[in-house]
Design an enzyme around this catalytic site. Structure first.
Site, PDB file in Angstrom:
ATOM      1  N   SER A  54       0.794  -1.225   0.000  1.00  3.79           N
ATOM      2  CA  SER A  54       0.000   0.000   0.000  1.00  3.79           C
ATOM      3  C   SER A  54       0.827   1.275   0.000  1.00  3.79           C
ATOM      4  O   SER A  54       0.364   2.302  -0.478  1.00  3.79           O
ATOM      5  CB  SER A  54      -0.971  -0.005   1.179  1.00  3.79           C
ATOM      6  OG  SER A  54      -0.309  -0.292   2.382  1.00  3.79           O
ATOM      7  N   HIS A  79      -5.246  -3.333  -2.826  1.00  2.00           N
ATOM      8  CA  HIS A  79      -4.899  -2.361  -3.876  1.00  2.00           C
ATOM      9  C   HIS A  79      -4.763  -2.989  -5.253  1.00  2.00           C
ATOM     10  O   HIS A  79      -4.429  -2.295  -6.208  1.00  2.00           O
ATOM     11  CB  HIS A  79      -3.594  -1.644  -3.517  1.00  2.00           C
ATOM     12  CG  HIS A  79      -3.716  -0.777  -2.306  1.00  2.00           C
ATOM     13  ND1 HIS A  79      -4.224   0.496  -2.343  1.00  2.00           N
ATOM     14  CD2 HIS A  79      -3.422  -1.018  -1.010  1.00  2.00           C
ATOM     15  CE1 HIS A  79      -4.231   1.014  -1.127  1.00  2.00           C
ATOM     16  NE2 HIS A  79      -3.745   0.115  -0.300  1.00  2.00           N
ATOM     17  N   LYS A  91     -11.343   0.716  -1.962  1.00  2.00           N
ATOM     18  CA  LYS A  91     -10.327   1.243  -2.875  1.00  2.00           C
ATOM     19  C   LYS A  91     -10.889   1.308  -4.299  1.00  2.00           C
ATOM     20  O   LYS A  91     -11.765   2.118  -4.555  1.00  2.00           O
ATOM     21  CB  LYS A  91      -9.052   0.442  -2.722  1.00  2.00           C
ATOM     22  CG  LYS A  91      -8.279   1.001  -1.506  1.00  2.00           C
ATOM     23  CD  LYS A  91      -7.846   0.085  -0.487  1.00  2.00           C
ATOM     24  CE  LYS A  91      -7.409   0.864   0.745  1.00  2.00           C
ATOM     25  NZ  LYS A  91      -6.900  -0.015   1.775  1.00  2.00           N
TER      26      LYS A  91
END
Ligand SMILES: *Cc1c(COP(=O)(O)O)cnc(C)c1O
Length: 367
Positions: free
Chosen positions: A146, A174, A206
């Protein structure tokens, strides 16, 4: 986005595909809330598990090629629940040193032994698994890291997990939506499936642009989580309207690949220009593009000066990153335009002028 009464161009959100603002997704949320209400009104085990939850679980499992999926309130809760439910005091979890904080906290909640290997160091990971041959072992890693934006060597990790008989868990907060064929994440990007990577965390906050998370895995593990994961059972289920909005996000990810293609083009544009300018880039092919300035005060100064220029880029400092590794963490989104990315690059060249590398050197350190 508006901060302090001023409009700023946002380069630090995780809304990589612009779905948080998508009219389709907001409409799904509103329509669903209008007929199902706002709250789920109970935990999944009581009466909080709605049809929208079940459909989202099925669609996620089907899309990612996993037998089952189980919704959690957030990615943080999902990792706590997974580790707490599967590991006990006689067991061991082996983790990359740069893993997200919730994987570390999960190990604490489980009360198991936690061993951490240097970032991406497969031989250390293998030695750590071998050091406790009698214990039940899990190896847990971020898929895309991240704060650095690089990807884990999943093929090699899958290989050592197979030989050492350890369960591999990939936190792909992610990666899903952004990398790999069809946006199916880091596991698919490296040609792997649920066979090599039995456990996978997907978060909705996300690229999906909503909120919540799911663990994908084998049916027996999912059943065990339902029965024993405390962060699953002892908390209110996600609002069904959020599940509905996330289903719409998922369908946009499947049916509108242009978002991913546009994002990839912006990442390439950013990196090409950043290299030419000599900006202190890390080696990342994802929308997370950190610029290493080392000193905390420098990261704060650069972030402040960018804000004065109308750009929002967060300074990331220890303990989120190791000592001496403070940085600006730029994140790109398909919602950005080329000219906005260019504007960011111009401003970065000014505020980081004392951190520039000769272009050739910059190129060498970034391959
Ligand atoms: C954001 C993040 C989480 C936590 O997910 P939330 O849904 O925000 O709680 C977990 N793991 C990684 C790697 C993350 O980046």
């Amino acid at each position: 986005m508006i901060t302090g009464g001023r409009e700023l161009l946002n380069f630090c959100s995780n809304d990589y595909l612009g779905l948080a603002q998508s009219l389709d997704v907001t409409a799904a949320l509103q329509e669903s809330a209008a007929w199902q209400g706002v709250g789920s009104t109970a935990s999944h085990l009581i009466c909080g598990h709605h049809r929208e939850h079940a459909l989202l679980e099925e669609e996620l499992a089907d899309w990612l090629g996993y037998p089952r999926a189980l919704l959690f309130g957030s990615g943080y809760l999902a990792n706590l629940g997974l580790l707490q439910a599967l590991l006990g005091k006689d067991d061991v979890v082996v983790q990359d040193k740069l893993n997200h904080a919730c994987l570390l906290d999960g190990a604490r909640l489980a009360g198991c032994e936690l061993k951490r290997y240097p970032h991406g160091d497969i031989e250390s990971a293998e030695r750590q698994l071998q050091s406790r041959p009698e214990a039940a072992a899990m190896l847990a890693t971020d898929g895309v890291f991240s704060m650095d934006g690089d990807v884990a060597p999943l093929r090699e990790l899958a290989r050592i997990c197979k030989t050492e008989n350890a369960l591999l868990h990939v936190d792909d907060a992610h990666g899903v939506g952004v990398v790999g064929p069809g946006g199916r994440g880091s596991v698919a990007a490296q040609g792997l499936t649920s066979r090599e990577v039995p456990l996978l965390l997907v978060t909705f906050g996300k690229a999906m642009g909503t909120y919540g998370a799911a663990i994908c895995g084998p049916a027996d593990v999912i059943d065990a989580l339902i029965e024993t994961a405390r962060p699953y059972g002892f908390t209110t289920a996600l609002p069904p309207a959020l599940a509905s909005a996330t289903r719409r996000s998922l369908s946009l990810i499947k049916n509108e690949p242009w978002r991913r293609f546009k994002l990839a083009a912006l990442i390439a544009r950013f990196r090409r220009a950043a290299r030419q300018l000599g900006l202190p880039l890390l080696d990342s092919s994802t929308p997370i593009q950190p610029l290493l300035v080392h000193a905390n005060a420098e990261a704060l100064r650069a972030s402040r000066e960018l804000q004065e220029r109308g750009l929002l880029v967060s300074a990331i400092r220890p303990p989120t990153v190791p000592e001496g590794r403070a940085r600006l963490r730029v994140t790109l989104s398909s919602a950005h335009s080329e000219s906005e990315v260019d504007r960011l690059l111009d401003a970065l060249a000014e505020v980081l002028k004392d951190h520039l590398m000769p272009p050739r050197l910059a190129k060498a350190t970034n391959r």
